[in-house]
Design an enzyme around this catalytic site. Structure first.
Site, mmCIF file in Angstrom:
data_model
loop_
_atom_site.group_PDB
_atom_site.id
_atom_site.type_symbol
_atom_site.label_atom_id
_atom_site.label_comp_id
_atom_site.label_asym_id
_atom_site.label_seq_id
_atom_site.Cartn_x
_atom_site.Cartn_y
_atom_site.Cartn_z
ATOM 1 N N CYS A 18 0.817 -1.230 0.000
ATOM 2 C CA CYS A 18 0.000 0.000 0.000
ATOM 3 C C CYS A 18 0.846 1.272 0.000
ATOM 4 O O CYS A 18 0.334 2.352 -0.286
ATOM 5 C CB CYS A 18 -0.943 0.016 1.188
ATOM 6 S SG CYS A 18 -1.935 -1.466 1.307
ATOM 7 N N HIS A 36 -3.437 7.105 2.898
ATOM 8 C CA HIS A 36 -3.816 5.810 2.316
ATOM 9 C C HIS A 36 -5.172 5.418 2.898
ATOM 10 O O HIS A 36 -5.399 5.527 4.106
ATOM 11 C CB HIS A 36 -2.748 4.767 2.645
ATOM 12 C CG HIS A 36 -3.186 3.370 2.351
ATOM 13 N ND1 HIS A 36 -3.792 3.032 1.165
ATOM 14 C CD2 HIS A 36 -3.128 2.223 3.097
ATOM 15 C CE1 HIS A 36 -4.082 1.738 1.194
ATOM 16 N NE2 HIS A 36 -3.697 1.231 2.343
ATOM 17 N N ASN A 54 -10.249 -0.339 0.290
ATOM 18 C CA ASN A 54 -8.790 -0.203 0.293
ATOM 19 C C ASN A 54 -8.257 -0.738 -1.036
ATOM 20 O O ASN A 54 -8.296 -1.948 -1.268
ATOM 21 C CB ASN A 54 -8.221 -0.986 1.484
ATOM 22 C CG ASN A 54 -6.712 -0.951 1.543
ATOM 23 O OD1 ASN A 54 -6.046 -0.487 0.619
ATOM 24 N ND2 ASN A 54 -6.156 -1.457 2.633
HETATM 25 O O1 UT7 Z 1 -3.606 -1.305 3.632
HETATM 26 C C1 UT7 Z 1 -3.106 -1.901 4.782
HETATM 27 C C2 UT7 Z 1 -3.884 -3.126 5.057
HETATM 28 N N1 UT7 Z 1 -4.649 -3.319 6.207
HETATM 29 C C3 UT7 Z 1 -5.101 -2.470 7.143
HETATM 30 O O2 UT7 Z 1 -4.845 -1.311 7.181
HETATM 31 C C4 UT7 Z 1 -5.980 -3.064 8.176
HETATM 32 C C5 UT7 Z 1 -5.768 -2.508 9.543
HETATM 33 N N2 UT7 Z 1 -6.726 -3.071 10.455
HETATM 34 C C6 UT7 Z 1 -8.043 -2.738 10.435
HETATM 35 O O3 UT7 Z 1 -8.477 -1.944 9.629
HETATM 36 C C7 UT7 Z 1 -8.935 -3.365 11.478
HETATM 37 O O4 UT7 Z 1 -8.146 -4.065 12.397
HETATM 38 C C8 UT7 Z 1 -10.010 -4.300 10.880
HETATM 39 C C9 UT7 Z 1 -11.045 -3.493 10.124
HETATM 40 C C10 UT7 Z 1 -9.386 -5.323 9.975
HETATM 41 C C11 UT7 Z 1 -10.730 -5.022 12.017
HETATM 42 O O5 UT7 Z 1 -11.289 -4.074 12.907
HETATM 43 P P1 UT7 Z 1 -11.042 -4.199 14.472
HETATM 44 O O6 UT7 Z 1 -11.794 -3.126 15.103
HETATM 45 O O7 UT7 Z 1 -9.563 -4.263 14.695
HETATM 46 O O8 UT7 Z 1 -11.731 -5.562 14.781
HETATM 47 P P2 UT7 Z 1 -11.104 -6.859 15.441
HETATM 48 O O9 UT7 Z 1 -10.169 -7.526 14.502
HETATM 49 O O10 UT7 Z 1 -10.618 -6.481 16.796
HETATM 50 O O11 UT7 Z 1 -12.408 -7.731 15.574
HETATM 51 C C12 UT7 Z 1 -13.517 -7.344 16.392
HETATM 52 C C13 UT7 Z 1 -14.619 -8.388 16.200
HETATM 53 C C14 UT7 Z 1 -14.093 -9.822 16.261
HETATM 54 O O12 UT7 Z 1 -15.059 -10.573 16.955
HETATM 55 P P3 UT7 Z 1 -14.828 -10.963 18.492
HETATM 56 O O13 UT7 Z 1 -13.525 -11.700 18.518
HETATM 57 O O14 UT7 Z 1 -14.789 -9.659 19.211
HETATM 58 O O15 UT7 Z 1 -16.021 -11.798 18.770
HETATM 59 C C15 UT7 Z 1 -14.058 -10.246 14.822
HETATM 60 O O16 UT7 Z 1 -14.214 -11.632 14.659
HETATM 61 O O17 UT7 Z 1 -15.203 -8.251 14.912
HETATM 62 C C16 UT7 Z 1 -15.222 -9.513 14.235
HETATM 63 N N3 UT7 Z 1 -15.130 -9.310 12.810
HETATM 64 C C17 UT7 Z 1 -16.203 -9.077 12.035
HETATM 65 N N4 UT7 Z 1 -17.514 -9.005 12.318
HETATM 66 C C18 UT7 Z 1 -18.350 -8.740 11.306
HETATM 67 C C19 UT7 Z 1 -14.029 -9.279 12.033
HETATM 68 N N5 UT7 Z 1 -14.363 -9.048 10.761
HETATM 69 C C20 UT7 Z 1 -15.708 -8.920 10.740
HETATM 70 C C21 UT7 Z 1 -16.644 -8.659 9.712
HETATM 71 N N6 UT7 Z 1 -17.942 -8.565 10.052
HETATM 72 N N7 UT7 Z 1 -16.273 -8.474 8.447
#
Ligand code: UT7
Length: 310
Positions: free
Chosen positions: A112, A235, A265
């Protein structure tokens, strides 16, 4: 001699994939995706459009916008992690299609942050006086390496391309300062193993810290302060990460580009796509100080302070 952006163009595929569509594919909700990422929909390239096609369309527009002929290009750098094939490079494929006969051509892999890496590489050749016109393209067809069963990643990414011609600009204009960085110890947090594998939380923490820090660093290097910034183009990875960078610079909401809602993204394409959109929206004017900042797999990061105009 100063190097700057003398022309820009973008291409996004027509097909829209909404959060409602994704609700039918994985266990997710529109509400979760909007509030956690800021994404409402993204574009997905059809099977007959590969990475080089999108790169070519964006490049053609950038050349027209710059008033530069393909035959006048000295170098083509394409930033992508989703090339049509490992080789030949996407840069060589578009060199042929554009008819940029005298240009050398190669791809770079910085995920990215790729558009930042490509632009800074181009700047070196222009400012050294070696080359006059360098085409840089950030392009991804992430849909082909996305696991559509994995809700952690499937909701995040989109396809698209953005291009810029880097060339000499008048004094005080163009790229004023930059920062590029890498930390291979974080490679394990975001990589491709057939499909994209990501430790979202780790990448999130890194991104919040790095985006703000790099933005502040390029201002310092240019002898400028936060108050000098007219527009921030981060980004487009996650609205919460972007907001953190904006707050670090103390900028009001209207001074940051947000296109993630429409495109998700798009990795290396997200910064140039946003740049084109904000110019079209009249948000960026001649003489404005723009800060562009990206981060991604590698881990990599890069930022540029740029005075808009030729
Ligand atoms: O270009 C560079 C590439 N990547 C990035 O920049 C990504 C950086 N990270 C992020 O943007 C975030 O970490 C995410 C959007 C990927 C995830 O958001 P988060 O607030 O960090 O969520 P999390 O991973 O802490 O997950 C929270 C909950 C989890 O459930 P539990 O364990 O709390 O029960 C996940 O399983 O949300 C769940 N979850 C979802 N729920 C519904 C994860 N993905 C999804 C989904 N829909 N798509």
């Amino acid at each position: 001699m100063n190097a700057g952006i003398v022309g820009i163009g973008r291409y996004v595929p027509e097909k829209v994939l909404t959060n409602a569509d994704l609700e039918k594919m994985v266990d997710t909700t529109d509400e979760w995706i909007r509030t956690r990422t800021g994404i409402e929909e993204r574009r997905i390239a059809s099977d007959d459009i590969d990475t080089s096609d999108m790169a070519f369309y964006a490049a053609e527009k950038a050349l027209t916008n710059a008033g530069v002929l393909a035959e006048e290009l000295d170098m083509i750098i394409v930033a992508t992690v989703t090339p049509d094939n490992p080789f030949p490079s996407v840069a060589c494929l578009i060199q042929e299609r554009l008819g940029a006969k005298k240009a050398n051509a190669f791809d770079i892999s910085a995920a990215c942050a790729g558009f930042m890496y490509a632009t800074i590489t181009a700047k070196q050749f222009v400012e050294a006086g070696t080359y006059k016109n360098v085409l840089v393209v950030g392009v991804e067809k992430l849909s082909k390496i996305t696991d559509w069963q994995d809700r952690n990643t499937a909701v995040l990414f989109g396809d698209g391309a953005g291009a810029a011609v880097i060339g000499p600009v008048s004094e005080g204009r163009g790229i004023l300062s930059f920062e590029l960085g890498a930390d291979g110890t974080g490679a394990k947090h975001l990589y491709q193993d057939e499909n994209i594998i990501m430790n979202g939380r780790e990448v999130f923490k890194f991104a919040v810290r790095q985006m703000g820090e790099s933005a502040v660093n390029v201002l310092e290097k240019a002898g400028l302060t936060k108050e000098d910034v007219d527009y921030l183009i981060p980004h487009q990875a996650n609205i919460r990460i972007m907001e953190a960078a904006r707050e670090r610079l103390g900028l009001p909401e209207e001074k940051m580009s947000i296109t993630i809602n429409k495109y998700g993204n798009t990795s290396a394409a997200s910064i140039p796509i946003s740049l084109v959109e904000e110019l079209e929206n009249g948000k960026i004017k001649e003489g404005d100080l723009i800060v562009m900042v990206g981060f991604g797999g590698g881990l990599t990061w890069g930022a540029i302070a740029l005075r808009w105009g030729r």
